[in-house]
Design a protein around this motif. Structure first.
Motif, short mmCIF file in Angstrom:
data_model
loop_
_atom_site.label_atom_id
_atom_site.label_comp_id
_atom_site.label_asym_id
_atom_site.label_seq_id
_atom_site.Cartn_x
_atom_site.Cartn_y
_atom_site.Cartn_z
N ILE A 170 -13.36 1.08 34.46
CA ILE A 170 -12.26 1.42 33.66
C ILE A 170 -11.61 0.45 32.82
N ILE A 171 -11.87 -0.88 33.20
CA ILE A 171 -11.15 -1.86 32.31
C ILE A 171 -12.05 -2.08 31.10
N ASN A 172 -13.34 -2.17 31.38
CA ASN A 172 -14.49 -2.01 30.34
C ASN A 172 -14.15 -0.93 29.28
N GLN A 173 -13.49 0.06 29.74
CA GLN A 173 -13.26 1.35 28.69
C GLN A 173 -12.05 1.14 28.14
N SER A 174 -11.01 0.39 28.61
CA SER A 174 -9.83 0.01 28.11
C SER A 174 -9.58 -0.89 26.93
N GLU A 175 -8.99 -0.55 25.81
CA GLU A 175 -8.45 -1.21 24.85
C GLU A 175 -7.77 -2.51 24.95
N GLU A 176 -6.96 -2.34 26.10
CA GLU A 176 -5.99 -3.43 26.52
C GLU A 176 -6.61 -4.41 27.19
N GLY A 192 -11.18 -6.19 25.34
CA GLY A 192 -11.04 -5.00 25.35
C GLY A 192 -11.97 -4.30 24.76
N ALA A 193 -12.19 -3.14 25.17
CA ALA A 193 -13.32 -2.29 24.72
C ALA A 193 -12.91 -1.96 22.90
N ASP A 194 -14.13 -1.45 22.49
CA ASP A 194 -14.12 -1.19 21.09
C ASP A 194 -13.80 -2.21 20.21
N ASN A 195 -13.67 -3.51 20.48
CA ASN A 195 -13.44 -4.77 19.83
C ASN A 195 -11.84 -4.45 19.45
N GLU A 196 -10.94 -4.12 20.12
CA GLU A 196 -9.65 -3.82 19.88
C GLU A 196 -8.81 -5.18 20.08
N GLU A 197 -8.93 -5.70 21.31
CA GLU A 197 -8.07 -7.09 21.63
C GLU A 197 -8.96 -8.02 22.30
N ILE A 198 -8.35 -9.41 22.17
CA ILE A 198 -8.88 -10.34 22.82
C ILE A 198 -7.79 -11.15 23.44
N SER A 199 -7.93 -11.78 24.38
CA SER A 199 -6.75 -12.64 25.10
C SER A 199 -7.33 -13.81 25.87
N VAL A 200 -6.50 -14.49 26.34
CA VAL A 200 -6.68 -15.74 27.43
C VAL A 200 -5.80 -15.50 28.42
N ASP A 201 -6.38 -15.94 29.69
CA ASP A 201 -5.20 -16.13 30.94
C ASP A 201 -5.07 -17.49 31.25
N LEU A 202 -6.02 -18.14 32.00
CA LEU A 202 -5.94 -19.25 32.70
C LEU A 202 -6.46 -20.60 31.61
N MET A 203 -5.38 -21.39 31.39
CA MET A 203 -5.96 -22.38 30.52
C MET A 203 -5.32 -23.61 31.29
N ARG A 204 -6.32 -24.68 30.93
CA ARG A 204 -6.02 -26.19 31.56
C ARG A 204 -6.61 -27.05 30.39
N HIS A 205 -6.02 -28.38 30.68
CA HIS A 205 -6.49 -29.37 29.85
C HIS A 205 -6.42 -30.51 30.63
N GLY A 249 -12.76 -14.55 17.44
CA GLY A 249 -12.73 -13.02 17.64
C GLY A 249 -12.36 -12.45 16.42
N LYS A 250 -12.12 -12.86 15.27
CA LYS A 250 -12.02 -12.23 13.89
C LYS A 250 -13.54 -12.13 13.28
N GLU A 251 -14.24 -12.99 13.59
CA GLU A 251 -15.77 -13.04 13.38
C GLU A 251 -16.44 -11.91 13.83
N LYS A 252 -16.16 -11.93 15.35
CA LYS A 252 -16.82 -10.76 16.20
C LYS A 252 -16.10 -9.26 15.73
N GLY A 253 -15.13 -9.30 15.06
CA GLY A 253 -14.76 -7.75 14.79
C GLY A 253 -13.54 -7.25 15.64
N TYR A 254 -12.76 -8.30 16.37
CA TYR A 254 -11.77 -8.02 17.31
C TYR A 254 -10.53 -7.69 16.32
N ARG A 255 -9.46 -6.79 16.69
CA ARG A 255 -8.49 -6.42 15.63
C ARG A 255 -7.16 -7.39 16.01
#
Length: 717
Positions: A377-383, A570-583, A603-609
């Motif tokens: 279901i997640i793989n088919q979701s744009e969010e 997200g599906a169909d190159n709609e959205e990209i995000s991050v969750d856990l970040m550490r440095h 993300g822009k190069e890969k076609g994400y919106r």
């Protein structure tokens, strides 16, 4: 034929002279001044048209009265026209609106020699209706149509707001009315019938039909008590059954003792409920609906009151075993006993079926099969927010079509759904209701944390309160660029980090496992530096199994990794995000900003919106005079609460990327329960009540909070 009195002739001459004077002034084009106003006499052409139109109007209106009056050889049209003109003039002089009362009194006085009072009043009333009310009604409708056309946009907004209010109130109103209808049917079955109707009823309706109606009338009453709960919850089956039961209840009320008052109420309720189909949209089983404690108490009290009322009404009837088998038009005590037993058996059977039936949804942590379904279901979701399910600390609730799910946790008595529904389904509303009812079945209370505006009407239907907790930032990658003045600061960040020998890299999820020891070392150093404890539920935490589900973005040099973040897509190159970040503590200045910029360019190069920067807590709250108290308090904390959490710094950092902001809410029960719900949510996120009060200088970075600088100038260092 009696002659017209001389005084009326003189009045006619004076009126003709006034017309002549009016035309004289018209031909002379004279103007008058009165109290600062200039009165201009119309030119002859207009004056002539005025005379013609007013004469035609006068002839038509006077003729209406003449033709409405009874026939009288001594009364001609000329008489009526003269009477009418005189009454109209005096009515105008009286300044009473429409000459109401004055006109009628004069016409009665002048027509009395020809007709009786009743014969005069009827035509006058019809005249008022035809000449005044009908044109007024037509004018009112025309005005309404004109105003609707002129204010179409405004009225559409009002219509939308009104529909929203009706959508919330209508099911509840009908639920209460149907419950009262059930009470009426039960109590009428417990009271003796009116003896005036029983004698005639015996000749019109066969005795077996009367006895059946008495029994089923009470059973219909019990069914209405039960169906009221389904109407409150907008179940379509409850709507259809309620219509049927109301109709049959009205028929039984007429057949058992010709109680037309009760039948009229039930039929009226039927006809009012009939066009409200759209408010009852839930496709749910009536047997799986939950009954709250107040529902059960109310139904029990009504049934006990019904039994007590019946035994009190027939306390003079001596009880015997034969009483159960007596049938007759006057054997109402026997009918009451049979109806009581029938209603009790119905409640008992339905209650046992409810107790013995399994819950519609069982509660368990998701297994491999369910996680695989969630992944599909997640793989088919744009969010991208659904990827939070891979933390493994949430229960899952799927819709019947297996196309969407809710993830949730339980803390104390509070059931907390995390975010919006993941996936796309025609049963999304039903899934929210299922979660709400499942919490009630387990004597819990439902809350929805960090939700968007998408399902606000459903949350309101549940009777929950919405509180805005912040805004989510999403960046349009098509517009994001390092070129121009807007990208000047970003260009500096990229040059500064790369000049020190660091670069950006993305590793696939298959390669993540080999990097896990180094990533864990960075995470432990981060937590030690922040004196913090891992948060859960609403954000990701460091877990090898969780991180192995995603590609990882790295900032590194030849010898070591200094920062990382897992990537949600997200599906169909709609959205990209991050969750856990550490440095690591040794990372150069602006490392995390560098990671963001490079990841957006990737993300822009890969076609994400779009790129989701996550939520800025407490941002976007109103501070106006009449804003809710929570908004004022939240805004105050947002502006001056840097000692606890740099809310404003986080908002300012995300604002640099020129995002689109959208509100996020938490939905809570009404009343004092809100405090308990907020405590349970905080405990769920903090890993227990103790975790709420644990020392923590700054929250760990996450998609929800991302990377919070201690000072705005530090810019995510």
């Amino acid at each position: 034929m009696p002659e017209i009195p001389v005084p009326l002739n003189l009045v006619g001459i004076l009126l003709l002279l006034s017309v002549a004077v009016y035309f004289f002034f018209s031909f002379r084009t004279l103007n008058f001044k009165a109290k600062g106003y200039q009165i201009r006499v119309p030119e002859p052409k207009i004056a002539f048209l005025q005379l013609v139109l007013s004469s035609v109007d006068y002839l038509l209106s006077g003729s209406i009265i003449y033709f409405l009056l009874p026939s009288n050889p001594h009364l001609t049209l000329l008489h009526v026209l003269v009477f009418f003109a005189l009454a109209q003039i005096i009515g105008l002089i009286s300044t009473v609106p429409g000459g109401l009362g004055v006109f009628e009194t004069l016409m009665l006085f002048m027509l009395e020699p020809y007709f009786g009072t009743v014969d005069i009043i009827k035509p006058l009333l019809l005249f008022r209706t035809i000449y005044y009310f009908v044109p007024f009604l037509i004018g009112l409708l025309a005005l309404m149509f004109y105003e609707y056309q002129e204010r179409d946009k405004f009225l559409r907004k009002i219509e939308k707001a009104t529909y929203s209010s009706l959508s919330e109130l209508t099911p509840r109103i009908f639920s209460i009315l149907v419950f009262l209808g059930g009470v009426s049917l039960l109590f009428s079955g417990a009271l003796p019938s009116d003896p005036r109707y029983l004698h005639d009823l015996n000749y019109l309706i066969p005795l077996p039909l009367i006895e059946v109606s008495r029994l089923f009338g009470s059973i219909m009453g019990v069914l209405l008590l039960l169906l009221a709960n389904g109407l409150w919850k907008r179940i379509d089956g409850a709507y259809i059954l309620s219509l049927s039961v109301l109709l049959m209840g009205g028929i039984f009320a007429l057949l058992k003792n010709f109680d037309y008052h009760e039948a009229a109420i039930l039929f009226t309720l039927f006809f009012f409920l009939l066009p409200c189909r759209k408010y009852f949209y839930r496709k749910s089983s009536l047997m799986h609906q939950s009954f709250s404690r107040s529902n059960v108490i109310a139904i029990t009290l009504v049934f006990v009151s019904f039994a007590w009322l019946g035994f009190f009404s027939y306390h003079n009837v001596k009880y015997s075993n034969e009483l159960w088998w007596q049938f007759g038009i006057n054997s109402q005590a026997s009918s009451f006993l049979r109806a009581t037993v029938g209603a009790f058996i119905l409640l008992l059977v339905l209650g046992m079926a409810k107790i013995l039936s399994p819950f519609s949804r069982d509660i368990h942590m998701p297994g491999a099969e369910e996680m695989e379904l969630a992944k599909r279901i997640i793989n088919q979701s744009e969010e991208t927010a659904g990827n939070l399910v891979f933390t493994g600390d949430k229960y899952l609730l799927f819709d019947d079509e297996k196309k969407a799910f809710l993830m949730y946790g339980v803390s104390g008595k509070t059931w907390v759904a995390m975010g919006d529904i993941v996936g796309t389904s025609n049963q999304a509303k039903e899934l929210i209701w299922d979660f709400y009812e499942m919490s009630k079945l387990h004597q819990g209370r439902a809350a929805f944390y960090e939700v968007s505006e998408k399902y606000i009407p459903v949350y309101l239907d549940l009777g929950l309160t919405l509180i805005k907790i912040g805004e989510e930032a999403k960046v349009s990658l098509e517009a994001f660029t390092l070129e121009g003045s807007t990208g000047k600061d970003f260009r500096y960040t990229v040059r500064n980090v790369e000049k020190k020998g660091y670069w950006f890299e993305i590793v696939s999820k298959e390669e993540v496992q080999s990097l896990m020891p180094e990533l864990k070392k960075i995470s432990d150093a981060w937590l030690k530096l922040k004196a913090g404890k891992e948060k859960r539920f609403s954000i990701g935490y460091f877990n090898e199994k969780y991180l192995s589900n995603f590609p990882i973005a790295l900032v590194r040099n030849e010898s070591e990794i200094v920062a990382f973040a897992n990537i949600w897509t997200g599906a169909d190159n709609e959205e990209i995000s991050v969750d856990l970040m550490r440095h690591s503590p040794d990372a150069p200045d602006r490392t995390m900003e560098y990671l963001f910029v490079k990841l957006m360019l990737w993300g822009k190069e890969k076609g994400y919106r779009r790129f989701s920067l996550g939520m800025a807590p407490l941002s976007g709250l109103e501070t106006r005079q009449f804003a809710p108290m929570w908004h004022k308090i939240g805004s105050l904390i947002f502006t001056h609460g840097e000692h606890f959490y740099n809310y404003k710094g986080l908002r300012d950092f995300k604002e640099k990327f020129n995002p689109i902001w959208s509100p996020k809410y938490i939905t809570l029960p009404n009343g004092f329960k809100q405090g308990f719900v907020l405590k349970d949510i905080a405990a769920l996120i903090s890993g227990g009540v103790k975790g709420i009060f644990s020392k923590e200088n700054k929250r760990p970075a996450s998609r929800r909070g991302n990377q919070l600088p201690e000072k705005p100038s530090e810019e995510l260092t």
